[in-house]
Structure formats: structure tokens, C-alpha cells
Design a protein around this motif. Sequence first.
Motif, PDB file in Angstrom:
ATOM      1  N   SER A 193      17.901  -8.247 -32.770  1.00 30.52           N
ATOM      2  CA  SER A 193      17.697  -9.483 -33.645  1.00 30.52           C
ATOM      3  C   SER A 193      18.447  -9.396 -34.782  1.00 30.52           C
ATOM      4  N   ALA A 194      18.403 -10.303 -35.402  1.00 29.18           N
ATOM      5  CA  ALA A 194      19.405 -10.391 -36.660  1.00 29.18           C
ATOM      6  C   ALA A 194      18.649 -11.084 -37.851  1.00 29.18           C
ATOM      7  N   CYS A 195      18.966 -10.551 -39.057  1.00 35.68           N
ATOM      8  CA  CYS A 195      18.564 -11.063 -40.505  1.00 35.68           C
ATOM      9  C   CYS A 195      19.526 -11.409 -41.456  1.00 35.68           C
ATOM     10  N   LEU A 196      19.715 -12.770 -41.646  1.00 35.78           N
ATOM     11  CA  LEU A 196      21.137 -13.158 -42.243  1.00 35.78           C
ATOM     12  C   LEU A 196      20.709 -13.812 -43.305  1.00 35.78           C
ATOM     13  N   ALA A 238      31.060 -19.896 -38.470  1.00 33.91           N
ATOM     14  CA  ALA A 238      29.525 -19.308 -37.998  1.00 33.91           C
ATOM     15  C   ALA A 238      28.741 -20.331 -37.485  1.00 33.91           C
ATOM     16  N   ALA A 239      28.498 -21.491 -37.905  1.00 36.45           N
ATOM     17  CA  ALA A 239      27.641 -22.397 -37.317  1.00 36.45           C
ATOM     18  C   ALA A 239      27.963 -22.577 -35.738  1.00 36.45           C
ATOM     19  N   THR A 240      29.305 -22.763 -35.512  1.00 42.77           N
ATOM     20  CA  THR A 240      29.679 -22.903 -34.158  1.00 42.77           C
ATOM     21  C   THR A 240      29.221 -21.575 -33.134  1.00 42.77           C
ATOM     22  N   ALA A 241      29.260 -20.527 -33.733  1.00 38.54           N
ATOM     23  CA  ALA A 241      28.783 -19.251 -33.104  1.00 38.54           C
ATOM     24  C   ALA A 241      27.553 -19.065 -33.142  1.00 38.54           C
ATOM     25  N   ALA A 242      26.750 -19.659 -33.947  1.00 37.54           N
ATOM     26  CA  ALA A 242      25.178 -19.857 -33.914  1.00 37.54           C
ATOM     27  C   ALA A 242      24.781 -20.389 -32.625  1.00 37.54           C
ATOM     28  N   THR A 243      25.411 -21.507 -32.202  1.00 36.31           N
ATOM     29  CA  THR A 243      25.131 -22.110 -31.025  1.00 36.31           C
ATOM     30  C   THR A 243      24.883 -21.242 -29.902  1.00 36.31           C
ATOM     31  N   PHE A 244      25.567 -20.160 -29.907  1.00 32.14           N
ATOM     32  CA  PHE A 244      25.732 -19.158 -28.854  1.00 32.14           C
ATOM     33  C   PHE A 244      24.623 -17.769 -29.289  1.00 32.14           C
ATOM     34  N   LEU A 245      24.105 -18.074 -30.343  1.00 35.27           N
ATOM     35  CA  LEU A 245      23.350 -16.852 -30.784  1.00 35.27           C
ATOM     36  C   LEU A 245      21.761 -16.983 -30.345  1.00 35.27           C
ATOM     37  N   ARG A 246      21.359 -16.341 -29.346  1.00 37.34           N
ATOM     38  CA  ARG A 246      19.901 -16.389 -28.740  1.00 37.34           C
ATOM     39  C   ARG A 246      18.911 -15.326 -29.052  1.00 37.34           C
ATOM     40  N   VAL A 247      19.249 -14.288 -29.778  1.00 35.16           N
ATOM     41  CA  VAL A 247      18.277 -13.530 -30.163  1.00 35.16           C
ATOM     42  C   VAL A 247      17.567 -13.991 -31.495  1.00 35.16           C
ATOM     43  N   PRO A 248      16.246 -13.413 -31.474  1.00 40.14           N
ATOM     44  CA  PRO A 248      15.553 -14.072 -32.821  1.00 40.14           C
ATOM     45  C   PRO A 248      16.296 -13.646 -34.147  1.00 40.14           C
ATOM     46  N   THR A 249      16.459 -14.698 -34.854  1.00 39.96           N
ATOM     47  CA  THR A 249      17.232 -14.664 -36.072  1.00 39.96           C
ATOM     48  C   THR A 249      16.416 -15.234 -37.179  1.00 39.96           C
ATOM     49  N   LEU A 306      11.467  -8.043 -38.532  1.00 49.15           N
ATOM     50  CA  LEU A 306      12.122  -6.920 -38.128  1.00 49.15           C
ATOM     51  C   LEU A 306      11.179  -6.021 -37.151  1.00 49.15           C
ATOM     52  N   ASN A 307       9.774  -5.981 -37.669  1.00 53.91           N
ATOM     53  CA  ASN A 307       8.814  -5.155 -37.165  1.00 53.91           C
ATOM     54  C   ASN A 307       7.963  -5.914 -35.761  1.00 53.91           C
ATOM     55  N   LEU A 308       8.455  -7.272 -35.818  1.00 52.69           N
ATOM     56  CA  LEU A 308       7.810  -7.789 -34.487  1.00 52.69           C
ATOM     57  C   LEU A 308       8.501  -7.089 -33.289  1.00 52.69           C
ATOM     58  N   SER A 309       7.683  -7.443 -32.012  1.00 52.69           N
ATOM     59  CA  SER A 309       8.159  -6.908 -30.759  1.00 52.69           C
ATOM     60  C   SER A 309       8.803  -7.878 -30.132  1.00 52.69           C
TER      61      SER A 309
END
Length: 310
Positions: A193-196, A238-249, A306-309
Motif C-alpha cells: 500500500s502507499a500513502c502520498l 503521476a496521474a497517468t501512472a495512477a491509472t495503473f496503481l491498484r494497491v490501496p492508496t 497503514l495498520n489495515l490488513s
Amino acid sequence: MVPDPTYGYTLALLSEVGAPPPPEDFAEFWTGRYERARRVDPAPVARPSRHGGSLHDVEFSSLDGVRIGGWLSLPVDGRVERGLVVGHGYGGRAAPDAVVPVERAAVLYFCARGMPARSRLPGIPDTARLHVRHGIAARETYVHGGCAADLWCAVSALCRLVPEAAARVDYLGGSFGGGIGALAVPWDERISSACLVVPSFGNHPLRLTLPCTGSGESVREYARDHPEVREVLRYFDAATAATFLRVPTHVGMALADPAVPPPGQFAVYNALAGPRERFLLTAGHTEYAGMGEEDRALRAAQRDFLNLSF
């Protein structure tokens, strides 16, 4: 100064900002870079830090044969259950954060190539205005591609130094680090996962129309004299790349920001392809009343996320 750091966008308008379509070989370009970075032996080295405690000075190898520096923070009791890689803004990083955002984690704070204080390199400017334009004439040489590789190699170094961290690796980064995270995370299956926070580099065609006080102004000026660079920037949006970002963010976005125009930030969030959560900030890259309280609330939200499973 920017006369209006909202750029005339209401929340409703910000929620409608989209992402530019990707070049036909966008995914191929990024997966190719990722595969090259994964073949790099990070050869990490960790030494006790002068800051003391459970902190270590770290360096490791990245793509193109460069050595990247940073810090590794370990739990005081030595019990590691997960890993976290942390980026930085476009001023670099002088020290690790005072508060670790998750417990039982090995946390690697890395400095991207060319950036102070740990990754200055000959030939790469260490100031935002010049760094953001380094190698921009071609997609193969643009420094942001190398910075994304530094993130991937940071994951490799962390897992080599602390094998237990590989159980779950997450990413956290703001501003420059938020934009590089959006570019890099979609291709690395090791990142859960990611935090931006106030992510940069979102929707370059729109950013090039918006004067700002951040690194985007340097790119805007360059593109005015070198319009052909717009084609290169399509691969580093970064917005174009986000269309491929599938992990929870999780994304913290500012409603007003003179350095990273809010429409670009929201473009990243709006384009995310996977589960997402947002946190609205009054402003970014500037001081304002209630800033401390809002920052604490953001950190609490990130900790919960970040503590979510997943």
C-alpha cells in the motif's frame, strides 16, 4: 508569489480533474525500468548512526551504478514484522522523521539520487529547480526515472538488510516523494500500500498552464522554450501512472498550494485504479492557522490506514 493558491478550483472542480491518457508503450517503458532495477544488487551497508539508538546510516546501490544514502530505523526491542520505505520532498532529507508512522516496522528513509543530504552525486544538481530538469530531453535520461529506480532499490535494500521486513512493505512520500511514489509503486509487486501527500507531477499538460513557486515552474519555463519536452513528460505523469496503481492508496491533498497546484494533486487521486482514501488539507507548502493540528490528524489517518490488513 502565486496570487491565488487555489487556482480558482473549488472542491467540486478538483474532484473532476482527470489524468492524461498514457502513451501506447507507457506500461512497457516502466516495467522495463523496473525489471532492470530488480536485477541490481543493492549491496546495502548499515552502520550505527550518530543519532544513536536503533538508527543506522545506510547506503545501497541503484540503477546506473549510483550509491544512494539514507537511514534505517528499527524497533527499540528489535522485533520487526513489516517494512516501510519513506521518500522526501524536493528539498531532500537532512534526517529521518522523529516519529515512526507504524509499529514493529523496519523503516528505510532514502534520499533520491542527487538530493541532499545523503545522495548528492557529481553531475546531478541538488537544487529542485535544476534537478527537476536534469536529463529531461529524453525519457531514457530523465532523472525522475532514476529516482523511481531508487525507490525500487530501496525496497530491495530494506529486504536484504532486514529479511523480516519483506512480510509487508509499504511506501510513504510527500510532494516530490508523493509524485515519485505514484510513478514507481504501480510496477513493484512487493509494495502492499502507499500513502502520498500533496503529490507532485500530476497532469503535466495542465501543470504547464499553472504558474507556481515549486519545481513545476522550472519545467513550465523549460517547456515554453522546448515544446518537444511535452512528449517526454507524458511518461512521467503521476496521474497517468495512477491509472495503473491498484494497491490501496491514501492521499493527502491540499485545497490551496502555491508550490504544487491542487489540480495536479487531485488528478493523481482521481485516477487511482485501486482502493483509495483521501485526506483534505487546508493548504500545502505554506504555513496557516491550525496547521499543526491538521498535520497530527493526517499522521493519525496514515497510521490507521497503514495498520489495515490488505
